[in-house]
Design a protein around this motif. Structure first.
Motif, PDB file in Angstrom:
ATOM      1  N   LYS A 136      13.860  56.355 124.317  1.00 12.31           N
ATOM      2  CA  LYS A 136      13.690  55.497 125.488  1.00 12.31           C
ATOM      3  C   LYS A 136      14.835  55.596 126.488  1.00 12.31           C
ATOM      4  O   LYS A 136      14.729  55.080 127.595  1.00 12.31           O
ATOM      5  N   PHE A 137      15.905  56.314 126.140  1.00  7.15           N
ATOM      6  CA  PHE A 137      17.109  56.290 126.968  1.00  7.15           C
ATOM      7  C   PHE A 137      17.425  57.634 127.625  1.00  7.15           C
ATOM      8  O   PHE A 137      18.548  57.832 128.074  1.00  7.15           O
ATOM      9  N   GLY A 138      16.471  58.537 127.685  1.00  3.46           N
ATOM     10  CA  GLY A 138      16.723  59.809 128.373  1.00  3.46           C
ATOM     11  C   GLY A 138      16.191  60.992 127.597  1.00  3.46           C
ATOM     12  O   GLY A 138      15.311  60.876 126.726  1.00  3.46           O
ATOM     13  N   ASN A 139      16.724  62.164 127.914  1.00  2.00           N
ATOM     14  CA  ASN A 139      16.290  63.400 127.271  1.00  2.00           C
ATOM     15  C   ASN A 139      16.754  63.420 125.822  1.00  2.00           C
ATOM     16  O   ASN A 139      17.951  63.476 125.528  1.00  2.00           O
ATOM     17  N   SER A 140      15.796  63.343 124.924  1.00  2.00           N
ATOM     18  CA  SER A 140      16.109  63.308 123.489  1.00  2.00           C
ATOM     19  C   SER A 140      15.571  64.529 122.756  1.00  2.00           C
ATOM     20  O   SER A 140      15.175  64.453 121.598  1.00  2.00           O
ATOM     21  N   SER A 141      15.542  65.664 123.457  1.00  2.00           N
ATOM     22  CA  SER A 141      15.029  66.883 122.822  1.00  2.00           C
ATOM     23  C   SER A 141      15.925  67.358 121.687  1.00  2.00           C
ATOM     24  O   SER A 141      15.458  68.015 120.745  1.00  2.00           O
ATOM     25  N   PHE A 142      17.201  67.029 121.771  1.00  2.00           N
ATOM     26  CA  PHE A 142      18.133  67.479 120.718  1.00  2.00           C
ATOM     27  C   PHE A 142      17.919  66.737 119.399  1.00  2.00           C
ATOM     28  O   PHE A 142      18.459  67.121 118.373  1.00  2.00           O
ATOM     29  N   VAL A 143      17.130  65.655 119.406  1.00  2.00           N
ATOM     30  CA  VAL A 143      16.919  64.872 118.189  1.00  2.00           C
ATOM     31  C   VAL A 143      15.713  65.380 117.404  1.00  2.00           C
ATOM     32  O   VAL A 143      15.579  65.088 116.210  1.00  2.00           O
ATOM     33  N   ILE A 158      27.103  55.999 118.472  1.00  2.00           N
ATOM     34  CA  ILE A 158      26.966  55.510 119.849  1.00  2.00           C
ATOM     35  C   ILE A 158      28.107  54.578 120.239  1.00  2.00           C
ATOM     36  O   ILE A 158      28.626  54.668 121.363  1.00  2.00           O
ATOM     37  N   PRO A 159      28.561  53.631 119.401  1.00  2.00           N
ATOM     38  CA  PRO A 159      29.692  52.766 119.810  1.00  2.00           C
ATOM     39  C   PRO A 159      30.988  53.523 120.043  1.00  2.00           C
ATOM     40  O   PRO A 159      31.883  53.006 120.730  1.00  2.00           O
ATOM     41  N   CYS A 160      31.120  54.741 119.499  1.00  2.00           N
ATOM     42  CA  CYS A 160      32.360  55.499 119.631  1.00  2.00           C
ATOM     43  C   CYS A 160      32.221  56.498 120.775  1.00  2.00           C
ATOM     44  O   CYS A 160      31.429  57.452 120.690  1.00  2.00           O
ATOM     45  N   LYS A 161      32.980  56.280 121.812  1.00  2.00           N
ATOM     46  CA  LYS A 161      32.861  57.100 123.013  1.00  2.00           C
ATOM     47  C   LYS A 161      33.276  58.539 122.776  1.00  2.00           C
ATOM     48  O   LYS A 161      32.695  59.482 123.339  1.00  2.00           O
ATOM     49  N   ASP A 162      34.264  58.760 121.929  1.00  2.00           N
ATOM     50  CA  ASP A 162      34.782  60.107 121.709  1.00  2.00           C
ATOM     51  C   ASP A 162      33.912  60.938 120.768  1.00  2.00           C
ATOM     52  O   ASP A 162      33.998  62.172 120.787  1.00  2.00           O
ATOM     53  N   LEU A 163      33.073  60.280 119.961  1.00  2.00           N
ATOM     54  CA  LEU A 163      32.287  61.000 118.956  1.00  2.00           C
ATOM     55  C   LEU A 163      30.863  61.308 119.403  1.00  2.00           C
ATOM     56  O   LEU A 163      30.214  62.171 118.801  1.00  2.00           O
ATOM     57  N   PHE A 164      30.384  60.647 120.443  1.00  2.00           N
ATOM     58  CA  PHE A 164      29.013  60.871 120.899  1.00  2.00           C
ATOM     59  C   PHE A 164      29.058  61.770 122.140  1.00  2.00           C
ATOM     60  O   PHE A 164      29.695  61.449 123.136  1.00  2.00           O
ATOM     61  N   GLU A 165      28.358  62.913 122.091  1.00  2.00           N
ATOM     62  CA  GLU A 165      28.453  63.917 123.149  1.00  2.00           C
ATOM     63  C   GLU A 165      27.621  63.567 124.373  1.00  2.00           C
ATOM     64  O   GLU A 165      28.051  63.798 125.497  1.00  2.00           O
ATOM     65  N   HIS A 166      26.440  63.022 124.189  1.00  2.00           N
ATOM     66  CA  HIS A 166      25.520  62.766 125.295  1.00  2.00           C
ATOM     67  C   HIS A 166      25.860  61.405 125.914  1.00  2.00           C
ATOM     68  O   HIS A 166      25.388  60.352 125.467  1.00  2.00           O
ATOM     69  N   GLN A 167      26.679  61.424 126.955  1.00  2.00           N
ATOM     70  CA  GLN A 167      27.197  60.188 127.530  1.00  2.00           C
ATOM     71  C   GLN A 167      26.137  59.386 128.277  1.00  2.00           C
ATOM     72  O   GLN A 167      26.190  58.157 128.295  1.00  2.00           O
ATOM     73  N   GLU A 168      25.157  60.076 128.882  1.00  2.00           N
ATOM     74  CA  GLU A 168      24.126  59.332 129.611  1.00  2.00           C
ATOM     75  C   GLU A 168      23.308  58.464 128.667  1.00  2.00           C
ATOM     76  O   GLU A 168      23.021  57.295 128.953  1.00  2.00           O
ATOM     77  N   ILE A 169      22.929  59.039 127.530  1.00  2.00           N
ATOM     78  CA  ILE A 169      22.169  58.273 126.543  1.00  2.00           C
ATOM     79  C   ILE A 169      23.024  57.154 125.960  1.00  2.00           C
ATOM     80  O   ILE A 169      22.557  56.032 125.755  1.00  2.00           O
ATOM     81  N   ARG A 170      24.283  57.450 125.746  1.00  2.00           N
ATOM     82  CA  ARG A 170      25.179  56.426 125.191  1.00  2.00           C
ATOM     83  C   ARG A 170      25.333  55.237 126.142  1.00  2.00           C
ATOM     84  O   ARG A 170      25.292  54.079 125.728  1.00  2.00           O
ATOM     85  N   VAL A 171      25.541  55.519 127.438  1.00  2.00           N
ATOM     86  CA  VAL A 171      25.709  54.438 128.411  1.00  2.00           C
ATOM     87  C   VAL A 171      24.446  53.589 128.500  1.00  2.00           C
ATOM     88  O   VAL A 171      24.512  52.338 128.538  1.00  2.00           O
ATOM     89  N   ALA A 172      23.281  54.240 128.501  1.00  2.00           N
ATOM     90  CA  ALA A 172      22.030  53.486 128.592  1.00  2.00           C
ATOM     91  C   ALA A 172      21.808  52.624 127.343  1.00  2.00           C
ATOM     92  O   ALA A 172      21.408  51.448 127.441  1.00  2.00           O
ATOM     93  N   ALA A 173      22.071  53.186 126.179  1.00  2.00           N
ATOM     94  CA  ALA A 173      21.896  52.423 124.937  1.00  2.00           C
ATOM     95  C   ALA A 173      22.896  51.280 124.845  1.00  2.00           C
ATOM     96  O   ALA A 173      22.561  50.167 124.401  1.00  2.00           O
ATOM     97  N   THR A 174      24.133  51.521 125.292  1.00  2.00           N
ATOM     98  CA  THR A 174      25.149  50.472 125.257  1.00  2.00           C
ATOM     99  C   THR A 174      24.769  49.319 126.172  1.00  2.00           C
ATOM    100  O   THR A 174      24.892  48.137 125.793  1.00  2.00           O
TER     101      THR A 174
END
Length: 350
Positions: A136-143, A158-174
């Motif tokens: 629901k939060f963007g391009n999830s083809s890598f999953v 997702i809560p860890c900014k340095d460990l999650f590569e896809h920042q757009e999905i992380r920001v939307a989920a956060t």
């Protein structure tokens, strides 16, 4: 310094204001502790939920227990609950009122901690990030090529900014989870405020007489305990002073007699102080007698029915009436007549 001393004396004299001040300080301390707290989500599926929910629950429990520890009325409540009945019956409504009053004050700091935590949203994000639908939060083809275990591990980062590569999905989920957390925080504040309103507004409408009765006797129990402690302190101080004075009199009798001959004025002041200390002893001059008094106070408190000394009151009223009538020139319904004194003089011729 004098201002702080006056403020402290005022808070000591007004127990309710003192406890309200303690509750306010605890509330501010909880908010300050959360702002200074460094939130570090483990970003592991096995520990995210435990860490997030634990941060939301454990500190409020600690603040709640700390509110009971700092409240002086807890010891009063425990003593009143466990004391033998004796000549004074126990009233369960008074105990319930005291417990509810302590609980209400102790809930302020935990409620503030929960509110601040939900408004911030970090603990919610750490606890429920693995339950998100990442599509629901963007391009999830890598999953698509991942297994269920790998997918959960990815969501836990997702809560860890340095460990999650896809920042757009992380920001939307956060933002999504923080929005839900803030909504829960506002609902929690609304429920707490509405509950406090019901307690304040509706309770006096139905049980005003019972409320006043329980409030009066709860204050009486607190004041009685304070006055008993103050009386015991005064008695202990006078007891120690008299005991030390008698000790030095027995040891240095000659020096005492020498000082008595040299300065009579000082000895007169000392005698007045000694008499005042003797009066403060209230007739209790032995350790066994004092232990008996304290034991009787615990096991059999006096009944709450004050006796009036009728004979003493009648005598005092008669005495006051006679004095007033004599002052106005009338005593026993008759005018005072000045008594004439007769003198007999004998002369001797010797």
């Amino acid at each position: 310094m004098d201002k702080f001393r006056m403020m402290f004396q005022f808070l000591q004299s007004n127990q309710e204001s003192f406890m309200n001040g303690i509750c306010g300080i605890m509330a501010l301390a909880s908010a300050q502790m959360y702002s200074a707290f460094e939130f570090s989500c483990p970003c592991m599926p096995e520990y995210n939920y435990t860490y997030g929910i634990g941060l939301l629950i454990i500190p409020p429990i600690w603040f709640f227990l700390l509110g009971f520890v700092l409240n002086n009325n807890v010891s009063v409540l425990a003593e009143e609950w466990k004391r033998p009945t004796g000549k004074r019956m126990k009233d369960p409504t008074i105990l319930r009122y005291m417990f509810c009053s302590i609980t209400q004050r102790s809930l302020i700091a935990p409620a503030l901690w929960v509110s601040v935590t939900l408004m911030d949203g970090k603990s919610f994000l750490c606890a429920f990030s693995i339950n998100l639908d990442i599509e629901k939060f963007g391009n999830s083809s890598f999953v698509k090529g991942m297994s269920e275990t790998e997918r959960i591990r990815l969501l836990a980062r997702i809560p860890c900014k340095d460990l999650f590569e896809h920042q757009e999905i992380r920001v939307a989920a956060t933002r999504y989870i923080k929005c839900i957390s803030q909504a829960c925080g506002w609902i929690f504040l609304l429920m707490m405020t509405f509950t406090a309103f019901l307690i304040r507004a509706i309770r006096p409408c139905f049980t005003q007489a019972a409320f006043l009765k329980t409030k009066y006797w709860s204050h009486y129990i607190d004041i009685e305990r304070k006055m008993f402690d103050e009386t015991c302190k005064e008695h202990a101080k006078s007891f120690a002073k008299v005991c030390i004075h008698q000790y030095f009199e027995n040891i240095s009798g000659e020096m005492q007699s020498f000082h008595y001959r040299s300065s009579k004025d000082d000895s007169g002041d000392e005698d007045e102080d000694k008499r005042s200390d003797e009066d403060k002893l209230l007739g209790i001059r032995a350790q066994d007698d004092m232990n008996k008094v304290l034991w009787n106070w615990h096991t059999c408190k006096p009944a709450l029915a004050l006796r009036k000394d009728q004979m003493g009151g009648e005598n005092n009223s008669k005495l006051n009436g006679n004095i007033n009538e004599a002052f106005n020139g009338f005593a026993n319904g008759h005018a005072n007549e000045t008594k004439k004194k007769e003198w007999a003089v004998y002369y001797s011729k010797v």
